[in-house]
Every structure is written in C-alpha cells, then in structure tokens.
Design an enzyme around this catalytic site. Structure first.
Site, mmCIF file in Angstrom:
data_model
loop_
_atom_site.group_PDB
_atom_site.id
_atom_site.type_symbol
_atom_site.label_atom_id
_atom_site.label_comp_id
_atom_site.label_asym_id
_atom_site.label_seq_id
_atom_site.Cartn_x
_atom_site.Cartn_y
_atom_site.Cartn_z
ATOM 1 N N HIS A 123 40.152 56.519 43.446
ATOM 2 C CA HIS A 123 40.181 55.266 44.210
ATOM 3 C C HIS A 123 41.623 55.005 44.616
ATOM 4 O O HIS A 123 42.564 55.425 43.943
ATOM 5 C CB HIS A 123 39.660 54.148 43.296
ATOM 6 N N ASP A 200 40.976 55.516 34.453
ATOM 7 C CA ASP A 200 40.459 54.413 35.265
ATOM 8 C C ASP A 200 38.996 54.230 34.880
ATOM 9 O O ASP A 200 38.136 55.017 35.270
ATOM 10 C CB ASP A 200 40.603 54.756 36.747
ATOM 11 N N GLN A 203 34.417 52.017 36.667
ATOM 12 C CA GLN A 203 32.994 52.301 36.871
ATOM 13 C C GLN A 203 32.298 52.799 35.606
ATOM 14 O O GLN A 203 31.082 53.028 35.628
ATOM 15 C CB GLN A 203 32.831 53.343 37.983
ATOM 16 N N LYS A 226 33.077 43.806 37.540
ATOM 17 C CA LYS A 226 32.094 44.880 37.683
ATOM 18 C C LYS A 226 31.153 44.960 36.485
ATOM 19 O O LYS A 226 30.210 45.749 36.481
ATOM 20 C CB LYS A 226 32.802 46.227 37.873
ATOM 21 N N CYS A 365 37.278 52.786 49.533
ATOM 22 C CA CYS A 365 38.665 52.884 49.049
ATOM 23 C C CYS A 365 38.986 54.286 48.540
ATOM 24 O O CYS A 365 39.740 54.466 47.580
ATOM 25 C CB CYS A 365 38.948 51.841 47.965
#
Length: 407
Positions: A123, A200, A203, A226, A365
């Site tokens: 991303h 990261d 998600q 999220k 993104c």
C-alpha cells in the site's frame, strides 16, 4: 461452530439501511468496516459522562478518562499478544504508525548504501514513507518480487538481503490482491541479516488472530476503523526495547517528563509518542471494538470469511469475461479483486451500487502494483463477519446486470 450472522447483523445499525430501494450489501470492508452499536455507545458514553483530558489533572473526570483511555491500550495490547501498554502507542491510523517508524527510526539510523526491503504489493502507506526516507538518507529501496500466482517470492527475498539490509517492511495481507504473506518467515530472514522487521497489519488484525510474539516482528501497525472501531485511531506495536530506542517525531504536551528552555526529556512509552490531547473517545471506541471481536472469536471470523470467499469464487468462476487477481485459496484472505472485459472497475462499482451493493473500484492505493499487473484498476469485494452467502448471491446478480447493460 460457525458464526451466528443473523444475531451479529442486529448489532450493526447501518445494515438496516436501503440504497436505491435495496437492502445494503456492504462489501467494502478492506476500505473501512461498519460499527456495532456497542462501539457507537462507548463513544457517546464518554462524551456524555466522563469527558475530560487525560493525564492532565486529579479531578474525578480526568481520572475516569485516563483510566478508560489507558484501559483501551491494555485491551489492544492483549488483543495482539503484546506484553504491556509500553509496547502499544496509539496513532491516527496505520499510515501514521508506519510514518512514525520511518521518521523516528529511519531518519536516525539509515545511512548511504544501507538498504530497506519492501514488497511489490505494498500500500502507498508502506511504500511512500520508505521511498522518501531513502531519498533523504541515501539508503537504497529494494523490492521482493511476486510469483505468477500473486504470492511473494521468498527465495528471491532471501537472495536480495545482506548485511546492508537494515529494515524489512511488508504487508501481512495485501489490500489489493488478498494475499496472506508469510511474514513470520520473512521476519526470520530479516533477523538473520540483523535487520528489523516491520509488519503492516491493517488487513490482518481485523480478520485473523494475531500474536506479535509468535510472528516475532519488531513493529506491527494497524488501524481501528478497519476492525469495527472509529476512524482517527490506530496503533503501533513495538517490542519494548525498540520503543525505548525510538525517538519521538511529534513534540509538545504530554510526551515529556521534564522541560527546560534549552532541553527536554521524554516521557516513557507509549506516552512519548502521543503528543498533545489524544483521540480519547476514539481510543475508547477502539478498545470496545477489540472487546466485540474477542467475544465473537477471531478464529471463527477467519473461518467464516474463508467460507464466504470460497463460495464467492465458485460463483464468479461462471463469468467467462471476468478475470481475478488473487492467489490460491489457501493463501487468500476475504478480498477478491477482479476486472470484467469491456467495463471499467469504476463503472462496475457504480452499477452494482444501483442494486445496493457497495464494493470498491480503483487502484486501492497501490498504483505501482497496478502498473506491474498491466492494468489501471480493479473492482474489489471484501468480506467481514456480518456478511452472508445470500449477500454474495445479490452481488453476483448485480454483476450480471452490469455486464448485460454494457453488452
């Protein structure tokens, strides 16, 4: 035991909405999730009953606010297996968490000819900070390539790392491809080269059980919005020694222990990273969201999304003019990116919205990844704990209508 989605859906007031006369089908969860009433109520309750600044006074309200805010840190720490709140700094989002590492560690530690390694599927939030920090320090940015099945080439990853590698930063689950990356193995390769490992988790934290000690990463970044929480709140996990080593990059009130006119000493972690009045209500809402997810069970949520994804793939494979950009099912999260011949992803998104179905069309993104794939954009459907197979049926019918309209 599978999820009781009928019961879960009653906790989310927005799911009662109609869009264009149709029941809302929300398949844009990779962008942001919906919020249960308990999270909404926790924010309202703070402002109604306990609103005051934290760590700033001895009043009853200030002490209540501080306890609620610090309690949220403890909930988030427990949720990902951190040892204490000293390892959990609240930020605005994953983006700020990653920028915090880039500025606080990268600017102070990277030198010319050092190397930072990231993946081709990052991303922008995990690409641009390292791109810019490397530009400022003279370090080199290197990339882990993709296999043909949209997974990471870990053999090549091992080959490109060396004593010059100082940091590896990788997405746990790709927001564009849905690929679940083996960040534990990647972290071992990084540590074998005496490099730091950054994950990261934007998600992954909302959808699967996370144990940062088992992953053995140095840092793990994720967002509240999220994972059923409010916007404007995220977290950075860092191993306690790493958090002690990090210099703050945002200065002001609350992050200090002592100040002179010509010098200052910093507060302990995590407070040295939370300058000024923090997002108190959002932090409390974040903690409530973690409670909700924990009560449902992360393993149950993961299994439910796997079942939905498998069902959706079986239905979408009936479209001869549809191409999916996803890894094999065993490495796929609840995200399906696709294109349809002759229809731009933006048009797909707009047309299914006419039937009440919310998906995302665009580059997500990840513009460099899209160029690597030879496309401008994809349409993306992403699932969560409140979604159902019946909603997938509605989505599939909406896609058929979109295709027929363009034919």
């Amino acid at each position: 035991m599978s999820l009781n989605t009928e019961k879960i859906r009653k906790d989310f007031p927005i799911l009662k909405r109609e869009i264009n006369g149709n029941a809302l089908v929300y398949f844009d969860n990779a962008s942001t999730s919906q919020k249960p009433q308990s999270v909404i109520d926790s924010i309202s309750s703070f402002y109604t009953n306990s609103n005051a600044n934290v760590h700033r006074g001895t009043s009853t309200l200030s002490e209540e606010a501080s306890e609620l805010y610090e309690g949220a840190h403890r909930k988030v720490a427990d949720f990902i297996g951190a040892d204490s709140i000293a390892e959990i700094a609240f930020t605005n989002n994953t983006t700020e968490s990653l920028n915090l590492i880039a500025y606080s560690w990268g600017l102070n530690n990277l030198r010319k000819n050092d190397e930072v390694v990231i993946t081709r599927m990052e991303h922008h939030s995990n690409l641009i900070p390292w791109q810019q920090i490397c530009n400022k320090t003279g370090a080199q940015l290197k990339f882990i390539e993709l296999n043909e099945d949209y997974t990471l080439n870990l053999e090549k990853a091992e080959e490109i790392m060396s004593s010059r590698t100082k940091l590896v930063s990788a997405v746990h689950v790709s927001n564009s491809l849905g690929t679940i990356n083996d960040v534990k193995t990647l972290g071992k390769i990084a540590h074998d080269n005496n490099a730091l490992m950054v994950v990261d988790g934007a998600q992954s934290a909302p959808h699967m059980e996370i144990d940062v000690k088992d992953i053995d990463c140095d840092f793990f970044a994720f967002s509240g919005h999220k994972m059923l929480g409010p916007t404007g709140i995220g977290a950075l996990y860092g191993q306690e020694e790493r958090m002690k080593e990090l210099e703050p990059f945002n200065f002001g009130g609350g992050m200090i222990s002592e100040v002179e006119y010509d010098s200052a000493k910093w507060n302990v972690s995590p407070w040295k990273f939370e300058a000024g009045t923090p997002n108190i209500a959002q932090g409390i809402g974040f903690g409530e969201a973690v409670d909700y997810l924990s009560n449902v069970g992360m393993n149950k949520i993961y299994k439910h999304e796997k079942e939905l994804t498998k069902y959706a793939l079986e239905e979408l494979e009936n479209f001869e003019d549809l191409r999916m950009y996803i890894p094999p099912l065993e490495k796929l999260a609840g995200i399906i990116s696709f294109t349809m011949e002759g229809i731009h992803p933006h048009d797909i998104s707009a047309l299914v919205d006419e039937e009440g179905v919310a998906i995302r069309g665009g580059h997500h993104c990840t513009q460099p990844l899209m160029k690597l794939l030879g496309i401008d954009a994809t349409a993306r459907a992403s699932f969560y704990l409140y979604n159902t197979k019946e909603e997938i049926d509605i989505f599939v019918e909406a896609l058929k209508k979109a295709r027929d309209l363009f034919k």
